[in-house]
Design an enzyme around this catalytic site. Structure first.
Site, PDB file in Angstrom:
ATOM      1  N   LYS A  85     -67.790 -13.328  43.260  1.00 25.01           N
ATOM      2  CA  LYS A  85     -67.433 -14.416  42.351  1.00 25.01           C
ATOM      3  C   LYS A  85     -66.294 -15.290  42.882  1.00 25.01           C
ATOM      4  O   LYS A  85     -66.193 -16.457  42.536  1.00 25.01           O
ATOM      5  CB  LYS A  85     -67.086 -13.852  40.985  1.00 25.01           C
ATOM      6  N   GLU A 107     -65.402 -19.011  31.299  1.00 25.36           N
ATOM      7  CA  GLU A 107     -65.896 -18.006  30.357  1.00 25.36           C
ATOM      8  C   GLU A 107     -65.972 -16.692  31.109  1.00 25.36           C
ATOM      9  O   GLU A 107     -66.121 -16.679  32.324  1.00 25.36           O
ATOM     10  CB  GLU A 107     -67.300 -18.391  29.879  1.00 25.36           C
ATOM     11  N   SER A 377     -72.934  -6.894  45.786  1.00 20.34           N
ATOM     12  CA  SER A 377     -72.217  -8.031  45.194  1.00 20.34           C
ATOM     13  C   SER A 377     -70.775  -7.714  44.827  1.00 20.34           C
ATOM     14  O   SER A 377     -69.933  -8.603  44.761  1.00 20.34           O
ATOM     15  CB  SER A 377     -72.970  -8.531  43.961  1.00 20.34           C
TER      16      SER A 377
HETATM   17  C1  PLP Z   1     -70.987 -11.029  37.791  1.00 20.70           C
HETATM   18  C2  PLP Z   1     -71.550 -10.074  38.730  1.00 20.70           C
HETATM   19  C3  PLP Z   1     -72.929 -10.038  39.021  1.00 20.70           C
HETATM   20  C4  PLP Z   1     -73.935 -10.916  38.341  1.00 20.70           C
HETATM   21  O1  PLP Z   1     -73.803 -12.285  38.565  1.00 20.70           O
HETATM   22  P1  PLP Z   1     -74.815 -13.105  39.470  1.00 20.70           P
HETATM   23  O2  PLP Z   1     -74.504 -14.510  39.152  1.00 20.70           O
HETATM   24  O3  PLP Z   1     -76.197 -12.699  39.087  1.00 20.70           O
HETATM   25  O4  PLP Z   1     -74.520 -12.746  40.884  1.00 20.70           O
HETATM   26  C5  PLP Z   1     -73.388  -9.149  39.970  1.00 20.70           C
HETATM   27  N1  PLP Z   1     -72.547  -8.297  40.589  1.00 20.70           N
HETATM   28  C6  PLP Z   1     -71.221  -8.287  40.339  1.00 20.70           C
HETATM   29  C7  PLP Z   1     -70.366  -7.314  41.063  1.00 20.70           C
HETATM   30  C8  PLP Z   1     -70.680  -9.169  39.402  1.00 20.70           C
HETATM   31  O5  PLP Z   1     -69.358  -9.127  39.148  1.00 20.70           O
END
Ligand code: PLP
Length: 392
Positions: A85, A107, A377
């Site tokens: 993010k 948000e 992610s």
């Molecule tokens: C917020 C988040 C997601 C989901 O958001 P996407 O926009 O689908 O990438 C996935 N993994 C983590 C670690 C997150 O913090």
């Protein structure tokens, strides 16, 4: 506006008239600065020296042996604030600075985007206000504290389900009233144009690095790339560079929660009854809704996947059959969380564990030399309390 922001029949700009000037200003700035040398070198410097890019592409020796094909992880978990993010938060905050805004609003659901926005706001000297449902504030105390330490105001939202969708409504309301000095830093490839395209641009650094790194390691592209899909920003970020290479199979994994039949999930694409085309938060896409078109309350063990709509570009990628969308249940994700931790010494976010779970499920259909890249992610530190309660 220069573009209607359409992805086939999806996307678009469904907002009150009062927001149009702000979206137009944002589109203009984005189109101008995405090609601007100074902007890009400043952003690259922030990504490198502040966020920790490039992130490694790690080969998993133990998991590969166990599953019988070659598995690599793209390590977004190693970034500052713990997830992908920050790529988007820094990009948008810098853009807001170039436009001349002095205030950011955001948000947040689980607090991950709120923390990234608060960090970017602190680094680039903004006043930052983060809208968060009171139910989420109660569930995510540590991230609330993080945001406060980073200098952001956490603004409680007590309406509706008191969660993410209500926080987005409040942020949109604030933006309408304060467009002159405020930038709305949206967290995923959602919302009205130009957000889905702009956020894809900021996240596509993931795929660009992956392409270079896999060519260095293997001399060829992977056979399969897997990412979890909440709004869909980490997925589109790693997929985008490979979209035109049809031999690379792309799979997005949604939150299957307690199972599709239970109705307790966040799988917009895999529940034929509840997941239908609709309009929410400024965009047209697949939305979980009841027969009256009212938002169906979503559920997932992974707070970051727990949202009723999916980014509009994913809807067209699915329609074109370029990306396959499947799901993993809570149970499968938790099992994958444990397996990756034990086999590789890497504790993934529960969101990312959904992608790992899918790979564990399908590995037996792959050949020994097949290459899979999983986008990790984020890291799992934020999930330890929750996991502790589940597995003990
Ligand atoms: C917020 C988040 C997601 C989901 O958001 P996407 O926009 O689908 O990438 C996935 N993994 C983590 C670690 C997150 O913090």
């Amino acid at each position: 506006m220069k573009s209607l922001g359409k992805f086939g029949g999806f996307g678009g700009i469904f907002v009150p008239e009062t927001l149009m000037p702000a979206l137009e200003e944002l589109e203009n700035a984005f189109l101008k600065f995405k090609k601007d040398k100074k902007f890009n070198s400043e952003l690259n410097e922030l990504l490198k020296k502040y966020a920790g890019r490039p992130t490694p592409l790690s080969f998993c020796e133990n998991l590969s042996k166990k599953l019988g094909c070659k598995i690599y992880l793209k390590r977004e978990d190693l970034l500052h604030t713990g997830a992908h993010k920050i790529n988007n938060a820094l990009g948008q905050a810098l853009l807001a600075k170039y436009i001349g805004k002095n205030r950011l609003i955001a948000e947040t659901g689980a607090g991950q985007h709120g923390v990234a926005a608060a960090a970017a706001g602190a680094k680039l000297n903004f006043q930052t206000d983060v809208y968060m449902g009171t139910k989420d504030i109660e569930r995510q105390k540590l991230n609330v504290l993080r945001m406060k330490l980073l200098g952001a105001n956490v603004k409680p939202v007590d309406s509706g389900s008191k969660t993410l969708k209500d926080a987005i409504n409040e942020a949109l309301r604030d933006w309408t009233a304060n467009v002159t000095n405020t930038h709305y830093l949206l967290g995923s490839v959602l919302g009205p144009h130009p957000y889905p395209s702009m956020i894809k641009f900021f996240q596509s650094v993931i795929g660009k690095e992956t392409k270079k790194q896999i060519l260095e390691a293997e001399g060829r592209f992977p056979d399969l790339i897997v990412a979890c899909v909440g709004g869909g920003s980490n997925a589109i970020g790693i997929f985008n560079e490979f979209i035109n290479d049809k031999k690379v199979k792309l799979v997005g994994v949604e939150a299957g929660g307690a199972g599709i039949e239970s109705g307790k999930h966040a799988s917009r694409f895999n529940d034929k009854k509840l997941g239908r085309i609709g309009i929410i938060h400024g965009t047209k896409t697949f939305v979980l809704q009841d027969k009256y078109g009212q938002i169906h309350n979503t559920y997932s063990v992974a707070a970051g996947l727990d949202y009723c709509a999916v980014g509009p570009e994913h809807s067209i990628l699915r329609q074109m059959k370029r990306v396959h969308y499947t799901y993993a249940t809570d149970k499968e994700a938790i099992e994958a969380f444990k397996i990756l931790s034990k086999e590789e010494g890497i504790i993934p976010a529960l969101e990312s564990a959904h992608a790992v779970a899918h790979v564990i499920k399908i590995a037996k259909t792959m050949k020994k030399d097949d290459i899979i890249v999983i986008n990790i992610s984020g890291r799992g530190d934020k999930d330890l309390d929750q996991i502790g309660e589940i597995i003990t």
